[in-house]
Scaffold this motif. Sequence first.
Motif, short mmCIF file in Angstrom:
data_model
loop_
_atom_site.label_atom_id
_atom_site.label_comp_id
_atom_site.label_asym_id
_atom_site.label_seq_id
_atom_site.Cartn_x
_atom_site.Cartn_y
_atom_site.Cartn_z
N LYS A 62 1.05 -1.13 0.01
CA LYS A 62 -0.15 -0.05 -0.08
C LYS A 62 0.71 0.87 -0.07
O LYS A 62 0.90 2.25 -0.68
N SER A 63 1.73 1.55 1.43
CA SER A 63 3.02 2.69 1.01
C SER A 63 3.47 2.58 0.06
O SER A 63 3.93 3.92 -0.87
N VAL A 64 4.10 1.70 -1.11
CA VAL A 64 4.98 1.71 -1.32
C VAL A 64 4.30 2.21 -2.68
O VAL A 64 4.75 2.83 -3.55
N LEU A 65 2.90 2.27 -2.94
CA LEU A 65 2.71 2.21 -4.72
C LEU A 65 2.12 4.10 -4.39
O LEU A 65 1.90 4.62 -5.43
N ALA A 66 1.07 4.17 -3.00
CA ALA A 66 1.02 5.68 -2.81
C ALA A 66 1.92 6.47 -3.01
O ALA A 66 2.02 7.45 -3.55
N ARG A 67 3.32 6.14 -2.37
CA ARG A 67 4.05 7.23 -2.40
C ARG A 67 4.88 6.93 -3.90
O ARG A 67 5.30 8.01 -4.33
N SER A 68 4.94 5.65 -4.63
CA SER A 68 5.61 6.10 -6.02
C SER A 68 4.68 7.37 -7.21
O SER A 68 5.31 7.15 -8.48
N VAL A 69 3.82 7.00 -6.48
CA VAL A 69 3.16 8.38 -7.75
C VAL A 69 3.66 9.68 -7.69
O VAL A 69 3.66 10.76 -8.64
N GLN A 70 4.98 10.25 -6.49
CA GLN A 70 5.83 10.65 -7.04
C GLN A 70 6.21 11.14 -8.34
O GLN A 70 6.32 12.70 -8.78
N SER A 71 6.62 9.83 -9.17
CA SER A 71 6.98 10.51 -9.97
C SER A 71 5.93 10.54 -11.02
O SER A 71 6.87 10.71 -12.29
N LEU A 72 4.61 10.54 -10.97
CA LEU A 72 4.21 11.29 -12.07
C LEU A 72 3.41 12.29 -11.64
O LEU A 72 2.68 12.81 -12.52
N ILE A 73 3.74 13.19 -10.84
CA ILE A 73 3.35 14.54 -10.59
C ILE A 73 3.85 15.74 -10.89
O ILE A 73 3.58 16.73 -10.92
N GLY A 74 4.74 15.22 -11.19
CA GLY A 74 6.11 16.75 -12.18
C GLY A 74 6.83 17.29 -11.03
O GLY A 74 6.88 16.94 -10.13
N ALA A 75 6.39 18.56 -11.71
CA ALA A 75 6.41 19.78 -10.04
C ALA A 75 5.86 19.71 -8.96
O ALA A 75 6.19 20.50 -8.27
N GLN A 76 4.98 18.73 -8.53
CA GLN A 76 4.53 18.91 -7.51
C GLN A 76 4.82 17.96 -6.36
O GLN A 76 5.88 17.71 -6.37
N ARG A 77 4.44 17.87 -4.85
CA ARG A 77 5.59 17.89 -4.29
C ARG A 77 4.04 16.66 -3.27
O ARG A 77 3.05 16.89 -3.57
N MET A 78 5.16 15.96 -3.05
CA MET A 78 3.85 15.01 -1.79
C MET A 78 4.67 15.33 -0.49
O MET A 78 5.69 14.99 -0.09
N LEU A 79 3.48 15.50 0.42
CA LEU A 79 3.81 15.54 1.73
C LEU A 79 3.31 14.10 2.16
O LEU A 79 2.39 14.05 2.07
N THR A 80 4.02 14.86 3.41
CA THR A 80 3.63 13.14 4.44
C THR A 80 2.82 13.81 5.99
O THR A 80 3.63 15.04 6.39
N LEU A 81 2.09 13.67 6.20
CA LEU A 81 1.24 13.82 7.38
C LEU A 81 1.68 13.29 8.60
O LEU A 81 1.47 11.75 8.42
N PRO A 82 2.64 13.54 9.50
CA PRO A 82 3.49 12.24 10.32
C PRO A 82 2.09 11.61 11.56
O PRO A 82 0.82 12.69 11.86
N LEU A 83 1.52 10.75 12.15
CA LEU A 83 0.88 10.42 13.17
C LEU A 83 1.01 11.12 14.34
O LEU A 83 -0.37 11.00 15.21
N ASN A 84 2.24 11.92 14.80
CA ASN A 84 2.61 12.42 16.01
C ASN A 84 1.79 14.14 15.78
O ASN A 84 2.72 14.99 16.73
#
Length: 449
Positions: free
Chosen positions: A44-66
């Motif tokens: 699940k996490s591998v597939l979700a994070r792999s979309v960073q290669s498809l979003i061009g100039a966009q960034r992926m920010l992670t929301l930590p549990l704490n």
Amino acid sequence: MLKNNLYPFTAVVGQEEAKKALLIALVNRRAGGLLIGGAKGTAKSVLARSVQSLIGAQRMLTLPLNVTEDMLFGSIDLEAAVSLGEKRFSPGILARATDNILYIDEANLLRQELLTAALDANSAGINNVERDGISCSHEVRTTVIATMNPEEGTLPGHILDRFGMYADMQALQDIGQRVEVIQRALAYSNNTLAFCEQYAEETAALAAKVQAARELLPQVEVSDAMLMLAAQLCSQAFCAGHRAEIYLLEAARAIAAMAGRAYVLPKDVEEAAQFVLPHRMRKPPEQQPEEQEQQDDNQNEDENEQDNEDNPDDDNNDEDNEDNQLPPPPPLDNGDDDEDDDASDDEDEDDESDEDEQQQERNNNNLAPEEQLADIDKSFRLPKMLLDLGKDRNVRRGSGKRSVTKTDLKQGRYVRAEQPKSKVTDLAFDATIRAAAPYQRLREDNGCA
């Protein structure tokens, strides 16, 4: 070049439904984001994070549990308050995630009030901050992608409804696919750069397709017939509210854009329904058995009264017929009767089985749309909702993040800070400094910080 040499999206084996749902979420932010569920080890996490290669100039920010409220929604700029004595707004994760991707890993373990507030702010498109002497508002436009393992506890229905789509990732059962997963995982760990280069061309082509669909999306129109179809599907699924219709149409628009069309077809709506309806479907309202029996009895009494009024002499005729009726003749003894009876019974059973099969085929062919739509729910496997035991008033010794009782120890995770209503027994230093910092210039200069 792939971002940070993450595992390529196109290198993930199988999981086609989850991949399609991710592409829909990337193309159309208004589809409401995506929640991916599945057991441990399903990537699940591998597939979700792999979309960073498809979003061009966009960034992926992670929301930590704490995460805390000030980190997520924003708060006072402590440095400016201490050094300059000015109240400035320090943006939180929601502000930085605007026009980017917000990734929440194990969303079911995040504090539910924070998750609900973040999803509501994204749905409303604005975040209002009123805290620490700060009053500020800013836009929120982000695509939320979250994962969860239902074995660790699921989310309540009101939070599930805030996610536009849901995709379920199952463990691969095909031996060939499992072998392929192992081979690719080993190749990735041995030489990450070379492995990513193998899928660079395929990944670039998919990223170009996503970008082209984004550009075409504003031109995609939804006809009145598709509006009617979406409303009908959501009504037959007994969805509460109207989020389902909105997300269903937006997901269908994304599917049409990826197909290069400026119009939505029924198959687009039906495909989008596989992701939008499963976590919103409800059981149909059932009629109470007592009320149903009472209605049937009343109906039978009315029919009997009507028959008696139409044929008042029927009772007398029935009595006369019973008096004149002769007893049935005795059965004849025949040695072949048993065999004939057995043969006739077999023929009757065969006829009944044939009639049952024909009736079943007629029922399958004449299924109502709502009965056909119920099959969507089969792919959505979540365990029963965990019981909310709440908190009791018994004071116990011990600590733990899953504790449901009060404790007299000052241990555990920092949850929140609030203004004291009585004598202070536990001080939150960060909240105290933020509240006091803007008044630093008004204090006497006695050499203290």
